[in-house]
Scaffold this active site. Structure first.
Site, PDB file in Angstrom:
ATOM      1  N   LYS A 292       1.185  -4.730  -3.693  1.00 24.68           N
ATOM      2  CA  LYS A 292       1.642  -4.451  -2.326  1.00 24.68           C
ATOM      3  C   LYS A 292       3.069  -3.881  -2.359  1.00 24.68           C
ATOM      4  O   LYS A 292       3.363  -2.901  -1.682  1.00 24.68           O
ATOM      5  CB  LYS A 292       1.590  -5.720  -1.471  1.00 24.68           C
TER       6      LYS A 292
ATOM      7  N   TYR B 211      -1.304  -9.290  -7.546  1.00 25.94           N
ATOM      8  CA  TYR B 211      -1.716  -8.859  -6.199  1.00 25.94           C
ATOM      9  C   TYR B 211      -0.482  -8.495  -5.371  1.00 25.94           C
ATOM     10  O   TYR B 211      -0.396  -7.422  -4.780  1.00 25.94           O
ATOM     11  CB  TYR B 211      -2.515  -9.965  -5.491  1.00 25.94           C
TER      12      TYR B 211
ATOM     13  N   SER C 139       1.791  -7.137   2.950  1.00 29.71           N
ATOM     14  CA  SER C 139       1.697  -8.583   3.112  1.00 29.71           C
ATOM     15  C   SER C 139       3.083  -9.192   3.105  1.00 29.71           C
ATOM     16  O   SER C 139       4.008  -8.691   2.427  1.00 29.71           O
ATOM     17  CB  SER C 139       0.896  -9.131   1.929  1.00 29.71           C
TER      18      SER C 139
END
Ligand code: NAD
Ligand code: UD1
Length: 331
Positions: free
Chosen positions: A152, A148, A124
């Site tokens: 990544k 989150y 992302s």
């Protein structure tokens, strides 16, 4: 190629399954349906008029993953399966670190055991943190503001270390900007659980009358009109980006931005949506959302140069297709 698509019942995964099947690949999906429904698999088959194989399994379950690798001669993996709600990751970090990191490591382990050397990973733009725009793949990554985002960044690191230790393991890390829109059939699209966090699904639900009005998070950013700027990319373009990444994968680690390279403010998106669909989206200006940055858009030239991929759909088609899906969608 025989492609294992984890998270293939989800939003981006389902669109990528369509693109893979249409490009002539064989698709095996592994999804635990924690944020999707099996109907999306049926819809993928309906759209393409082709079959795929579906396993309802958890990617953290080593035995179940092993069974898939022993049942199929897999040539490559596209790994979408993961939890993705930023706020939830702050409330329950363990679930995010466990699911997203263990799931990735279990898959890599199976790849190593069965000699599968092509791996495409969903990352992302959040890994850039609050960098200077446009974001370029060579930039130093800055800390993200939530677990989150950290999963990544850590997954990218794990994959890079493993590929460096094992040069035949080929990895493509795809940093998505803001995926929106839906398949033009209106059969598959984004259907978040509960009240949406992201802008486009919020806008479509306001347009439908499910939500009263949009709250625009801040109008005092240093941007064109004070509202946050993002690089919205049609999910169909994103799906094509995965096919291009898989088909062009060479040894080593390759990082690509998948974006349009164009920034759009919240108010510009609202206006585009209203114009594209001839429908009003009531909104009010609210406080900034904690953790948000002013601007985020891609330098998308590397994917064009190396993969021959560029985003083709404009903002109007993103708005039209997102609305078409929302109108058709029944809970
Ligand atoms: P999604 O929630 O629609 O799809 C993810 C799928 O993975 C779901 O079908 C879910 O059931 C499945 N899943 C989750 N954990 C699993 C597990 N342990 N085992 C098996 N299946 C599991 O999300 P999406 O928007 O399609 O995102 C796909 C990937 O792209 C995710 O990794 C996400 O973090 C990443 N990503 C998404 C965005 C975005 O804005 N949508 C942006 C950047 C990156
Ligand atoms: C979100 C995620 C990010 C993820 C990215 C792509 C958060 C905090 N961040 O970021 O980790 O990588 O999606 O999926 O969720 N907005 C409003 N009102 C709303 C919703 C959003 O004004 O109700 C604004 C936001 O302030 C932002 C823009 O719309 O300026 C886009 O927001 P959103 O769709 O949530 O995406 P990101 O903020 O880019």
């Amino acid at each position: 190629m025989n492609v294992l698509v984890t998270g293939g019942a989800g939003y981006i995964g389902a669109h990528t399954c369509v693109a893979l099947l249409e490009a002539g690949h064989t698709v095996i999906v592994a999804d635990n349906l924690c944020n999707s429904k099996v109907e999306s698999i049926n819809k993928v088959q309906q759209i393409t008029n082709k079959d795929l194989t579906f396993y309802e399994i958890d990617t953290t379950d080593e035995k179940a993953v092993d069974t898939i690798f022993s049942n199929h001669e897999i040539d490559g993996v596209i790994h979408f399966a993961g939890l993705k709600a930023v706020g939830e990751s702050v409330e329950n970090p363990l679930a995010y670190y466990y699911n997203n990191l263990v799931g990735t490591m279990v898959l890599i382990k199976a790849c190593q055991k069965y000699g599968v050397n092509r791996f495409v990973f969903s990352s992302s733009a959040t890994v850039y943190g609050d960098n200077r725009v446009p974001f370029v793949e060579t930039m130093d990554l800055l800390p993200t503001t939530n677990p989150y985002g950290e999963t990544k960044a850590m997954s990218e690191r794990i994959l890079t270390d493993i590929a460096n230790a094992n040069p035949v393991f080929s990895v493509s890390i795809l940093r998505y900007f803001n995926p929106v829109g839906a398949h033009e059939s209106g059969l598959i699209g984004e259907a978040p659980n509960g009240i949406p966090n992201n802008l486009m699904p919020y806008v479509t639900q306001v347009a439908k009358g499910k939500l009263e009005k949009l709250r625009v998070f801040g109008n005092d950013y240093p941007t064109v009109d004070g509202t946050g700027v993002r690089d919205y990319i049609h999910v169909l373009d994103l799906a094509e980006g995965h096919v291009a990444a898989l088909e062009n994968l060479t040894e080593g680690v390759h990082v690509y931005n998948l974006g349009t390279g164009k920034g759009t403010s919240v108010l510009e998106l609202v206006k585009a949506f209203e114009g594209a669909n001839d429908i009003e989206v009531p909104y009010e200006i609210a406080n900034r959302r904690p953790g948000d940055i002013a601007s985020c858009y891609a330098d998308a030239s590397k994917a064009k140069r190396e993969l021959g991929w560029t985003a083709k759909h404009d903002l109007i088609s993103m708005c039209r297709d997102a609305w078409q899906f929302e109108k058709n969608y029944k809970e």
